[in-house]
Design a protein around this motif. Structure first.
Motif, PDB file in Angstrom:
ATOM      1  N   SER A   1       0.833  -1.195   0.000  1.00  0.00           N
ATOM      2  CA  SER A   1       0.000   0.000   0.000  1.00  0.00           C
ATOM      3  C   SER A   1       0.871   1.249   0.000  1.00  0.00           C
ATOM      4  O   SER A   1       1.871   1.322   0.715  1.00  0.00           O
ATOM      5  N   GLN A   2       0.473   2.229  -0.804  1.00  0.00           N
ATOM      6  CA  GLN A   2       1.208   3.487  -0.887  1.00  0.00           C
ATOM      7  C   GLN A   2       0.551   4.591  -0.065  1.00  0.00           C
ATOM      8  O   GLN A   2       0.924   5.760  -0.186  1.00  0.00           O
ATOM      9  N   LYS A   3      -0.403   4.238   0.756  1.00  0.00           N
ATOM     10  CA  LYS A   3      -1.214   5.238   1.450  1.00  0.00           C
ATOM     11  C   LYS A   3      -0.378   6.282   2.181  1.00  0.00           C
ATOM     12  O   LYS A   3      -0.573   7.490   2.012  1.00  0.00           O
ATOM     13  N   GLU A   4       0.566   5.830   2.997  1.00  0.00           N
ATOM     14  CA  GLU A   4       1.343   6.771   3.801  1.00  0.00           C
ATOM     15  C   GLU A   4       2.218   7.669   2.938  1.00  0.00           C
ATOM     16  O   GLU A   4       2.402   8.852   3.237  1.00  0.00           O
ATOM     17  N   GLU A   5       2.773   7.107   1.852  1.00  0.00           N
ATOM     18  CA  GLU A   5       3.639   7.902   0.990  1.00  0.00           C
ATOM     19  C   GLU A   5       2.889   9.058   0.339  1.00  0.00           C
ATOM     20  O   GLU A   5       3.429  10.149   0.154  1.00  0.00           O
TER      21      GLU A   5
END
Length: 234
Positions: A57-61
């Motif tokens: 998941s790229q959510k935090e980036e």
């Protein structure tokens, strides 16, 4: 360039892919997803059993942006070129992890299915480029996947739902109502006129998301009983 490469692959139409696959051994398909901000892969057998899967998941980036001096939180949304770079960084590892969890080698695959539309062009290109490289070393058919159709069909992996059925699809970039008449036979009945609900939620400031955080909405969708919906399961 990608379209030209697609024409050279052993192409199977999504609706008739069974006829493209060998019947000499149990059919096993590797699925690759990179249409937006998640890099995903799964190995699934012909009975719909997930033998191995992996996800990055790229959510935090995307929430955090570094300006060189400090980090601050964005209001939300996906940054296309960042998504593309992160897909490229993680896709090989994710596919390998899914294969390892399944206990199978790539040579045992009956086909490779990859999302081709709809989605962010930069993100989709990574999955297609990786698939093209993989297929150069495998005598394996390619199944192009329309990811909204795939969303609609996932219910059949857990419920014996016959065709036709009515389906409401609400995702990050789409909101539509369709009649599923077959694996690749869909009648679009209506869709959002502007933004999808998920896209709108992305643009809500983090401090205001507490009222309806996306994670809470996902949990509700997973745990809600079809019996509580008007007309039953959508």
């Amino acid at each position: 360039m990608l379209r030209a490469r697609l024409r050279t692959w052993r192409l199977c139409r999504f609706g008739s892919h069974v006829h493209c696959l060998s019947s000499r051994r149990p059919r096993v398909v590797l699925g690759i997803e990179s249409s937006c901000d998640d890099t995903g892969a799964a190995v699934v057998d012909e009975h719909g059993r997930v033998l191995g899967e992996a996800l990055h998941s790229q959510k935090e980036e995307h929430l955090r942006v570094t300006d060189g001096l400090s980090s601050r939180f964005r209001t939300g949304g996906i940054i296309p070129h960042v998504a593309q770079a992160l897909h490229r960084q993680h896709i090989a590892r994710i596919v390998q992890e899914a294969l390892e969890k399944s206990g199978l080698r790539a040579s045992a695959l009956s086909a490779v299915a990859t999302t081709v539309k709809p989605g962010l062009a930069l993100s989709l290109s990574v999955g297609l480029e990786f698939t093209g490289t993989l297929l150069q070393s495998l005598p394996t058919p390619f199944i192009p996947v329309h990811h909204m159709e795939a969303h609609a069909l996932t219910v059949r992996m857990v419920h014996p739902l016959p065709f036709p059925f009515l389906v409401l699809l609400v995702s990050g970039g789409h909101a539509l109502l369709a009649l599923a008449r077959g694996v690749s036979d869909f009648l679009l009945l209506g869709q959002a006129l502007d933004e999808a609900p998920g896209d709108t939620l992305d643009k809500v400031r983090p401090s205001e998301r507490a009222a309806a955080p996306p994670a809470a909405l996902e949990l509700t969708a997973v745990t809600l009983s079809p019996d509580r919906l008007p007309g039953g399961c959508l």
